[in-house]
Design a protein around this motif. Sequence first.
Motif, PDB file in Angstrom:
ATOM      1  N   THR A 128     -10.672  -4.333  -5.451  1.00 33.47           N
ATOM      2  CA  THR A 128      -9.970  -4.818  -4.256  1.00 33.47           C
ATOM      3  C   THR A 128     -10.808  -5.851  -3.509  1.00 33.47           C
ATOM      4  O   THR A 128     -10.307  -6.903  -3.089  1.00 33.47           O
ATOM      5  CB  THR A 128      -9.636  -3.640  -3.331  1.00 33.47           C
ATOM      6  OG1 THR A 128      -8.819  -2.694  -4.028  1.00 33.47           O
ATOM      7  CG2 THR A 128      -8.892  -4.124  -2.091  1.00 33.47           C
TER       8      THR A 128
ATOM      9  N   THR B  97      -1.173  -4.382  -4.465  1.00 29.03           N
ATOM     10  CA  THR B  97      -1.864  -4.608  -3.197  1.00 29.03           C
ATOM     11  C   THR B  97      -2.987  -5.614  -3.361  1.00 29.03           C
ATOM     12  O   THR B  97      -3.210  -6.467  -2.487  1.00 29.03           O
ATOM     13  CB  THR B  97      -2.415  -3.275  -2.666  1.00 29.03           C
ATOM     14  OG1 THR B  97      -1.335  -2.376  -2.434  1.00 29.03           O
ATOM     15  CG2 THR B  97      -3.189  -3.478  -1.377  1.00 29.03           C
TER      16      THR B  97
ATOM     17  N   ILE C 114       0.844  -1.208   0.000  1.00 27.74           N
ATOM     18  CA  ILE C 114       0.000   0.000   0.000  1.00 27.74           C
ATOM     19  C   ILE C 114       0.874   1.251   0.000  1.00 27.74           C
ATOM     20  O   ILE C 114       0.641   2.200  -0.766  1.00 27.74           O
ATOM     21  CB  ILE C 114      -0.951  -0.010   1.216  1.00 27.74           C
ATOM     22  CG1 ILE C 114      -1.989  -1.128   1.072  1.00 27.74           C
ATOM     23  CG2 ILE C 114      -1.640   1.340   1.367  1.00 27.74           C
ATOM     24  CD1 ILE C 114      -2.866  -1.305   2.294  1.00 27.74           C
TER      25      ILE C 114
ATOM     26  N   TYR D  64      -2.459   0.243  -7.480  1.00 30.51           N
ATOM     27  CA  TYR D  64      -3.031  -0.558  -6.394  1.00 30.51           C
ATOM     28  C   TYR D  64      -3.131  -2.037  -6.766  1.00 30.51           C
ATOM     29  O   TYR D  64      -3.566  -2.847  -5.954  1.00 30.51           O
ATOM     30  CB  TYR D  64      -4.422  -0.022  -6.031  1.00 30.51           C
ATOM     31  CG  TYR D  64      -4.659   0.070  -4.539  1.00 30.51           C
ATOM     32  CD1 TYR D  64      -3.849   0.887  -3.753  1.00 30.51           C
ATOM     33  CD2 TYR D  64      -5.668  -0.648  -3.923  1.00 30.51           C
ATOM     34  CE1 TYR D  64      -4.061   0.978  -2.393  1.00 30.51           C
ATOM     35  CE2 TYR D  64      -5.895  -0.561  -2.566  1.00 30.51           C
ATOM     36  CZ  TYR D  64      -5.076   0.255  -1.805  1.00 30.51           C
ATOM     37  OH  TYR D  64      -5.282   0.345  -0.451  1.00 30.51           O
TER      38      TYR D  64
END
Length: 399
Positions: free
Chosen positions: A163, A110, A87, A107
Amino acid sequence: MPAAPPPPPLVKRVSPAAWIALVWGASTLFTLLTTFRLPGETEPAQWPAAQLYRWDGLTFLALSTALAVQGGRLLHRRPLLAVALTILAGILETATLGVAELPLAQYLTTMVALYFVAAAHPRRTGLVALAMAVGTLILYLAVRMLRGWPAGTSAELAVALVTVIAWLLGNSAHESREHAQRLGAELSAQAVTAERLRIAREMHDTVAHSIGIIALQAGAASRVATAHPEAALTAMRAVENEGRRTLAGLRRMLVALRAADPGQDPDTVPAGLADVDRLAATTTAAGVRVEVRRLGEPCPLPPDIDLSAFRIIQESVTNVVRHAGTRACRVTVDFRDERELAVEITDDGLGQGTSTDTGFGLVGMRERVALLHGEFTAAPRAEGGFRVTARLPLPVAVR
């Protein structure tokens, strides 16, 4: 000679740390490409920022890359710290781009780390990692709004959605593996029960009838021993013959039970640690190198301990060949002060796997060691790979 096993899928051959590094490199390359006017575009997707033309941007890029790589290396041992590092790497790289949100490309690393955490660690750890990832996106937007800076809320919502999907995929893989492990344990327990019932049936068929005949003949011999010695002698000869037939049947049954394969010639079945070198040579010829190391002063072993130690090594090496996805393993045989025998099998492979076959596997090895009042462990190693250890106490007569 057994055929070499097929290589595992690419996803399992590449370690999570390598996947983290590959995804980070690909996302960084994609970000750099967007600053150029590619074929079919009238202008670049985004204008070059400090990342390309200033020393501080290149410094941030190098620092974020180091954080992402370190996060991949810590993924197995310290998953939450690994997610935090990825992150932070994404935030540092985004700081040089001049954008209003954490982009999906920055991202993506991550998300991949979150998938591996959810797939390989307890659900609680995965949920904490998910909260860290989504919470960072919310906090990033909140800080920009509070400072009066532009905030790409819609784009950030899309990143948050992907995510969550990455976590769901990892959690699904985790549940599938747990289900396969439970199924494998149930099948192993059923196999153990079936084997015990088979042994009980064979013992009954081999012994019960013969013992009954022996008891009858011995009783008849005792009743007529004085009045009719010839009849008593005939009865005792019948007892002797029946006893020999029973003993031969028991020997055949025990040899069959000790055989590795039902159709294998009993005369060629390995009987103990003396055959470890032959096992290593056969496995090496099949494509997985087995390094054998012996420690301590060897001493004669009881047959049950000798056989059990060999079977543990044999089963562990077989598991390495089938499931570890590596080309080498190490076998250590240690005679510790003539008080116990310790065997250890280690590899640098995947450290985990799912096997739903009906063989004994780890359950059978653990049962062997328990019958000998020893200690057995089998678990992934912190540095990667898998370790099987068995400690078998030696009888006083051996010492």
